[in-house]
Design a protein around this motif. Sequence first.
Motif, PDB file in Angstrom:
ATOM      1  N   ALA A  68       0.857  -0.983   0.021  1.00 25.35           N
ATOM      2  CA  ALA A  68       0.145   0.028  -0.039  1.00 25.35           C
ATOM      3  C   ALA A  68       0.947   1.175  -0.072  1.00 25.35           C
ATOM      4  N   ALA A  69       0.797   2.315  -0.832  1.00 27.78           N
ATOM      5  CA  ALA A  69       1.543   3.236  -1.181  1.00 27.78           C
ATOM      6  C   ALA A  69       0.902   4.587  -0.282  1.00 27.78           C
ATOM      7  N   ASP A  70      -0.249   4.360   0.491  1.00 23.55           N
ATOM      8  CA  ASP A  70      -0.598   5.677   1.175  1.00 23.55           C
ATOM      9  C   ASP A  70      -1.848   5.082   1.963  1.00 23.55           C
ATOM     10  N   GLU A  71      -2.657   5.863   2.790  1.00 22.98           N
ATOM     11  CA  GLU A  71      -3.636   5.365   3.429  1.00 22.98           C
ATOM     12  C   GLU A  71      -4.829   5.179   2.647  1.00 22.98           C
ATOM     13  N   VAL A  72      -4.981   5.765   1.384  1.00 21.59           N
ATOM     14  CA  VAL A  72      -6.239   5.363   0.588  1.00 21.59           C
ATOM     15  C   VAL A  72      -6.074   3.919  -0.006  1.00 21.59           C
ATOM     16  N   ASP A  73      -4.882   3.632  -0.455  1.00 22.69           N
ATOM     17  CA  ASP A  73      -4.245   2.171  -0.770  1.00 22.69           C
ATOM     18  C   ASP A  73      -4.502   1.306   0.556  1.00 22.69           C
ATOM     19  N   ALA A  74      -4.435   1.570   1.607  1.00 21.68           N
ATOM     20  CA  ALA A  74      -4.496   0.518   2.672  1.00 21.68           C
ATOM     21  C   ALA A  74      -5.836   0.288   2.884  1.00 21.68           C
ATOM     22  N   THR A  75      -6.687   0.991   2.565  1.00 20.25           N
ATOM     23  CA  THR A  75      -7.864   1.005   2.599  1.00 20.25           C
ATOM     24  C   THR A  75      -8.597   0.049   1.540  1.00 20.25           C
ATOM     25  N   THR A  76      -8.054   0.298   0.385  1.00 21.15           N
ATOM     26  CA  THR A  76      -8.357  -0.786  -0.949  1.00 21.15           C
ATOM     27  C   THR A  76      -7.702  -2.038  -0.534  1.00 21.15           C
ATOM     28  N   LYS A  77      -6.636  -1.983   0.140  1.00 24.58           N
ATOM     29  CA  LYS A  77      -6.198  -3.448   0.198  1.00 24.58           C
ATOM     30  C   LYS A  77      -6.937  -4.222   1.125  1.00 24.58           C
ATOM     31  N   ALA A  78      -7.372  -3.516   2.221  1.00 23.28           N
ATOM     32  CA  ALA A  78      -8.198  -4.121   3.090  1.00 23.28           C
ATOM     33  C   ALA A  78      -9.605  -4.684   2.786  1.00 23.28           C
ATOM     34  N   ALA A  79     -10.299  -3.523   1.889  1.00 22.70           N
ATOM     35  CA  ALA A  79     -11.673  -3.741   1.319  1.00 22.70           C
ATOM     36  C   ALA A  79     -11.547  -4.940   0.217  1.00 22.70           C
TER      37      ALA A  79
END
Length: 570
Positions: A68-79
């Motif tokens: 994950a590159a940033d917080e938006v990515d972190a959510t995308t990865k989890a979702a």
Amino acid sequence: MSTPRASTALDAIAEQYVVRLAELDPVTATTLGIPGHDDELPDLSPDGQLARAEAAMEAVARVAETDAADEVDATTKAAMAERLGLEGELYLAGETGRELNVIASPVQDLRDVFDLMATDTAGDWEYVAARLAALPAAMSGYQESLRVSAADGKVAALRQVEACIAQAEELAAEGSSFFDTFVAGARPDGAEPTGALAESLLSGATAARRAYGELAQMLREELAPRAGTQDAVGRERYALWSRHFLGAVVDLDETYEWGVEELARVTAEQETVAARLYGPGTSPAEAMARLDADPSRQLHGTQALQAWMQETSDRAVSELAGTQFDIPEPVRRLECRIAPTQSGGIYYTGPSADFSRPGRMWWSVPAGVTEFSTWRELTTVFHEGVPGHHLQIGQTAYRSELLNTWRRLACWVSGHGEGWALYAERLMADLGYLDDPADYLGMLDGQRLRAARVVLDIGVHLGKPAPARWGGGTWDAPKAWEFLKDNANMAEGFLAFELDRYLGWPAQAPSYKVGQRLWEQLRDSARGEALSRGETFDLKTFHRRALDVGSVGLDVLRSTVLGRHDSVRG
């Protein structure tokens, strides 16, 4: 609009998955407003089911390998891990191949998709004709999946089979079928179709009717004899579907007990408001009957209903924009329509990706119904429109500078979406939009039904003990019917359909009220954390922050809003 965020490797995986999903499921493509597949229907055979499961699991594997590159990515990865991982679990459990119920299965999907298709030009109707012609193959594949599942002992309950036979026969009836009336109303470019287009529409409608006739025959002759009378799906299946509809793991036994308590609380509040309206001793049922008979609270005819819906929605948008919510300009357009169906439901369909098709609130008016009570339905307009589904879904669709297409359009979690809509109803009461006791009673009527669903749904499907006042013993369909009549102020015909829906679509109905509970818990946690840091909690900022996340699972939403994504960073 703010400066666009740079696309990442995880965004690319999500975008590629949406392209693949649109190819494998053209119904979803049309629903999401993704062009290029409006003349197609999905392969519903076992091979098609496998292809969709493999696409989901391949995406999950790629996501797991990507940082994950940033917080938006972190959510995308989890979702994506949570949502698409569940797709794989449902497939492996044999759930996708056996889907057959009164409201959300291919029986309905293959017909309902035509409501979302453009019908302005000859080109639009050519797509309709092609999709009608594709329906027999899709239906044949669906029957194959049902047969394979049945051979493995996985068959819907007889109640669902019989109801779907009736639905299929209605769609197969020559002259009165939806398909006949649909193509009969074709007016491409304002004129009746002629030549090859007219012929293809007529032949397509005939093919679609025959396909539904063949489905009805197959269900009657092959599935009904193998279907059991037991409606309950049991704890294991229920827990899986609960995770699917909530995007969260909840204690089902604790949730059931909370539902019993919440039902009692809402009922007591109803009794207080009824007494406020008409004096001590007035029951909620008596108060609602008097309100239904009040001419000042009635609308006459569907034209008046549609106009009232639109006016009420427009006022809410105008007054809430900039004060309680940030509402982007394209999202301020919401069309209110009378649906072409007559099921009695009220529902929302989201905008297309480019907003050329706006968000729409639909009212499916039963045949012969001409009178409508505004006190009962004001809260429904807020639920389906703003600040409910339209704000939530429209705002997410608008965030192209922040979210990838999967996050904006393709990820939908019932507990998140329906929970937000119920949260929005209560919020509008807090903001003064339901200060009229009659309108407030209408909101409580809906909240009581949603609380009753938690008790009924978990009670029946998990075989829990029923309270003595509703028959004692173990929850079953007859006890659920009496319970539903006691706790819902609706016509029995509508309630009968609702009961069939709950029994055939496990864990979906409770996701509304449980989702509301989880939204309220998240708001309270965010407020508590802000106060613990010595900060002022701003509700408008919380709403903007939470809605910008999109419709992810409620566990992922909580982690995102409270900043606890360390466990999913690559």
